[in-house]
Design an enzyme around this catalytic site. Structure first.
Site, PDB file in Angstrom:
ATOM      1  N   ASP A 282     -50.424 -11.444  34.836  1.00 47.32           N
ATOM      2  CA  ASP A 282     -49.734 -10.166  34.647  1.00 47.32           C
ATOM      3  C   ASP A 282     -49.602  -9.195  35.760  1.00 47.32           C
ATOM      4  OD1 ASP A 282     -47.953  -8.240  33.593  1.00 47.32           O
ATOM      5  OD2 ASP A 282     -48.130  -8.409  31.915  1.00 47.32           O
TER       6      ASP A 282
HETATM    7  C1  BGC Z   1     -44.546  -6.607  32.509  1.00 41.33           C
HETATM    8  C2  BGC Z   1     -44.632  -7.847  33.106  1.00 41.33           C
HETATM    9  C3  BGC Z   1     -43.776  -8.280  33.744  1.00 41.33           C
HETATM   10  C4  BGC Z   1     -43.867  -7.609  35.062  1.00 41.33           C
HETATM   11  C5  BGC Z   1     -43.178  -7.856  36.150  1.00 41.33           C
HETATM   12  C6  BGC Z   1     -45.344  -6.203  33.742  1.00 41.33           C
HETATM   13  O1  BGC Z   1     -45.773  -4.994  34.182  1.00 41.33           O
HETATM   14  O2  BGC Z   1     -46.161  -6.864  31.992  1.00 41.33           O
HETATM   15  O3  BGC Z   1     -43.546  -8.521  30.855  1.00 41.33           O
HETATM   16  O4  BGC Z   1     -42.934  -9.804  33.241  1.00 41.33           O
HETATM   17  O5  BGC Z   1     -44.423  -6.438  35.187  1.00 41.33           O
HETATM   18  O6  BGC Z   1     -42.387  -7.646  36.331  1.00 41.33           O
END
Ligand code: BGC
Length: 661
Positions: A282
């Protein structure tokens, strides 16, 4: 018999064609890998955000372009549109080995056409509708240069304080698994590589929804049994449905950051489930091992993450800066890097990007697909099915023909941008249909609509109440539209109180005191606590966030053109103190067996145990009670393999489930 033999023959043929294709791709991956330097391999494991490339000029732009040209980037997130994706792909193709980039984006509930938020769609319990919604999102995004969406989010959520409940399918592992599968089949279409399909990414692996106290980014501590019975099933269903990628999560699980968890990523995912796709971290989760107190520096964090099976580093800049030294010093085996790179290259080949790196970036298709009028029609149908009717005293709804004047009151009557809520990347919020416009279009001249806002969403004053009361008094019936702001749920949007913000409950009380019949439409990305409204309103409709067609869908249901059929995908508590409250919790040794007799029983002395509305609850206009249990049984009949874990058939009425309350 003959037909059966033919079927088996065809099946066998399909399997052998597929495995021949796999072998062909494996060969291409291996021969490319042999040409790659260690640096170039690590480049494939690196993902950067491209906001700086396409947004306002920033200092990082030159650096990013230089890295892409040098083959130091495998994937970009947050670059969209044919024009931009073509331009940036062209830079990647100037690198020594001309390996194309993967473009990824959070296409969570629609791309240009905004569909209901996932929690709302879950309330439809309609797998075909959910699959269709994901497929249209994929079609639009794939026509706009995107290859890969960071969806579906399948985290089981039992705590409505957690802002991310709006992104998932609620509290139930069975429903969550069925929806995970439906979304993946929708996003990925018939076959990866089709220009109407995206690679899906199931997230967040794992147990992210169980953050302490519903506070985002908090630690998670849970038993093995809970992990395997409740939190993992939707991920297993996703792997079985052929999801292309996994994303790990921000949380720790029993003291270990999920990004560094060998248990989750290697033992369970890649070994037990024999998963062949790749895992992306993530955003910044490799780097976050430092503030977690798990890694001393970025080098340690990188070593832990790659060893644990986290293949691609999203925006930590950790792998690109640290892995080369880690390999050279012997701390990370080259085979680990090769395995991660192969998984990523395989997907690039499968998408067909080596044959045509611009395959998904076609100006004509982009224009045509975005204009397809069918998309809005389907968004309206899905939104209609996502609406849950919670209360309908004396069949006040649907609005009857005798009604001549409706007062529309509340801060969300004319809201547009809120209807999209969060995780929309391309929403044309000016063109969304609000409740006022939807009803006006539906009812035409037959009914007069009056309007008073009453208060802002988060007001501290009651100056608008007088006008609201007068407007109510002059009408035959009142329709109030209340709730949260659209951006009060989503990432980092945990709330310690989940009641109606501001003066909205007071506004309801003032309007109700006129003696008029009041219908309340509630909009939110989570269950709210609204006891006074549940008690006094004549009818209640829970709309969650329904997207671009919200007003039309609500008009369809309120007018009776459509029968409401949504069922709650998670339990609604009466008070914060009951959280977490969910239908399938384990037995207690001291159940309440006689209503009211709570002495030395598992109960609260100051509040009922029962929820405000139970999981699976939802009314319709017909006398036929279509309970969640019926629906689930039908899904099972259609060939789903998971067993339903309902504790009892229960009384679906108002928070009763006989085994527990
Ligand atoms: C979130 C994810 C997301 C990623 C990209 C993160 O902060 O937890 O769910 O896909 O950002 O935007």
């Amino acid at each position: 018999m003959k037909k059966y033999q033919l079927f088996l023959c065809l099946l066998g043929l399909n399997v052998s064609i597929a495995s021949a294709q796999d072998k062909h791709i494996d060969k291409r991956v291996d021969s490319l890998l042999r040409l790659m330097s260690l640096k170039e391999k690590i480049g494939q494991l690196n993902q950067y955000s491209g906001r700086e490339l396409t947004g306002p000029v920033s200092n990082r732009k030159d650096e990013l372009l230089k890295d892409i040209k040098a083959g130091m980037v495998g994937s970009m997130l947050n670059v969209k549109g044919v024009k931009d994706t073509r331009a940036i792909q062209a830079v990647a193709l100037q690198s020594r080995l001309k390996i194309p980039l993967l473009f990824s984006l959070d296409v969570v509930h629609g791309y240009k056409t905004v569909f209901p938020v996932p929690l709302a769609e879950a309330a439809s319990w309609n797998m075909d509708a959910i699959r269709q919604s994901a497929h249209i999102a994929a079609k639009e995004a794939a026509a706009s240069g995107i290859h890969w969406t960071f969806a579906p989010m399948v985290d089981i959520a039992r705590d409505p304080r957690w802002g991310r409940v709006m992104e998932g399918a609620g509290e139930d592992p069975y429903l969550g698994s069925a929806i995970a599968r439906a979304r993946i089949l929708g996003f990925q279409g018939e076959k990866l590589g089709g220009t109407d399909a995206l690679m899906a990414c199931v997230k967040h692996f794992a147990a992210y929804g169980a953050a302490f106290a519903g506070r985002d980014y908090n630690p998670v501590d849970m038993s093995e049994q809970m992990l395997h019975e409740v939190y993992l099933p939707p991920f297993k269903a996703a792997a079985d449905a052929g999801v292309a990628t996994f994303m790990n999560s921000f949380n720790t699980l029993n003291g270990i950051p999920a990004t560094a968890s060998t248990y989750l990523q290697r033992d369970i995912l890649k070994k037990d489930w024999n998963y062949k796709g790749f895992v992306v971290s993530d955003w910044g989760s490799v780097r976050e091992m430092i503030p977690w107190g798990f890694a001393q520096n970025l080098a340690d964090a990188s070593e832990f993450a790659i060893t644990a099976g986290s293949d691609m580093d999203m925006e930590s800049g950790a792998y690109i800066g640290e892995l080369e030294n880690l390999v050279k010093s012997g701390k990370v085996k080259p085979a680990l890097i090769d395995d991660a790179v192969k998984r990523i290259l395989y997907k690039k080949f499968e998408l067909g990007l080596f044959d045509d790196p611009y395959k998904f970036s076609d100006f004509k298709r982009e224009e045509l697909v975005m204009k397809d009028p069918e998309h809005a029609r389907i968004a309206r149908a899905v939104a209609t099915q996502s609406i849950v009717l919670l209360k309908n005293e004396k069949n006040l709804l649907p609005l009857n023909a005798g009604i001549k004047k409706i007062a529309l009151i509340g801060p969300l009557v004319k809201a547009k941008a809120d209807l999209a809520s969060t995780w929309t990347v391309y929403a044309d919020t000016a063109n969304m249909t609000n409740v006022y416009d939807g009803l006006q279009q539906k009812l035409g001249n037959k009914v007069e609509l009056s309007y008073a806002k009453g208060c802002e969403l988060n007001d501290t004053v009651s100056t608008g109440f007088n006008l609201a009361v007068k407007t109510a008094e002059a009408a035959d019936v009142v329709l109030m539209v209340l709730g949260e702001a659209g951006d009060m749920t989503g990432e980092a949007k945990s709330r310690a109180n989940i009641d109606l913000p501001g003066r909205q409950e007071a506004l309801f009380n003032a309007v109700k005191a006129t003696g008029k019949k009041v219908i309340v439409v509630l909009m939110a990305g989570r269950p709210l606590v609204f006891n006074a409204i549940a008690e006094k309103a004549d009818a209640i409709v829970y709309a969650f966030w329904l997207g671009a067609e919200a007003g039309n869908a609500l008009a369809d249901v309120l007018s009776g053109a459509e029968n409401p059929s949504g069922k709650l995908p998670l339990t609604f508590p009466r008070s914060l103190g009951q959280i977490p409250l969910f239908y399938n919790h384990a037995n207690t040794g001291r159940p309440v067996t006689k209503p009211g007799d709570i002495r030395y029983k598992s109960a609260y002395i100051d509040a009922p145990n029962s929820p405000l509305y139970a999981f699976g609850y939802g009314l319709s206009y017909t006398s036929f009670e279509y309970s969640a249990l019926n629906i689930a049984q039908e899904v099972i009949k259609k060939g789903e393999s998971l067993k339903l874990s309902f504790k009892s058939g229960g009384d679906q009425k108002r928070g009763k489930s006989e085994a527990e309350f």
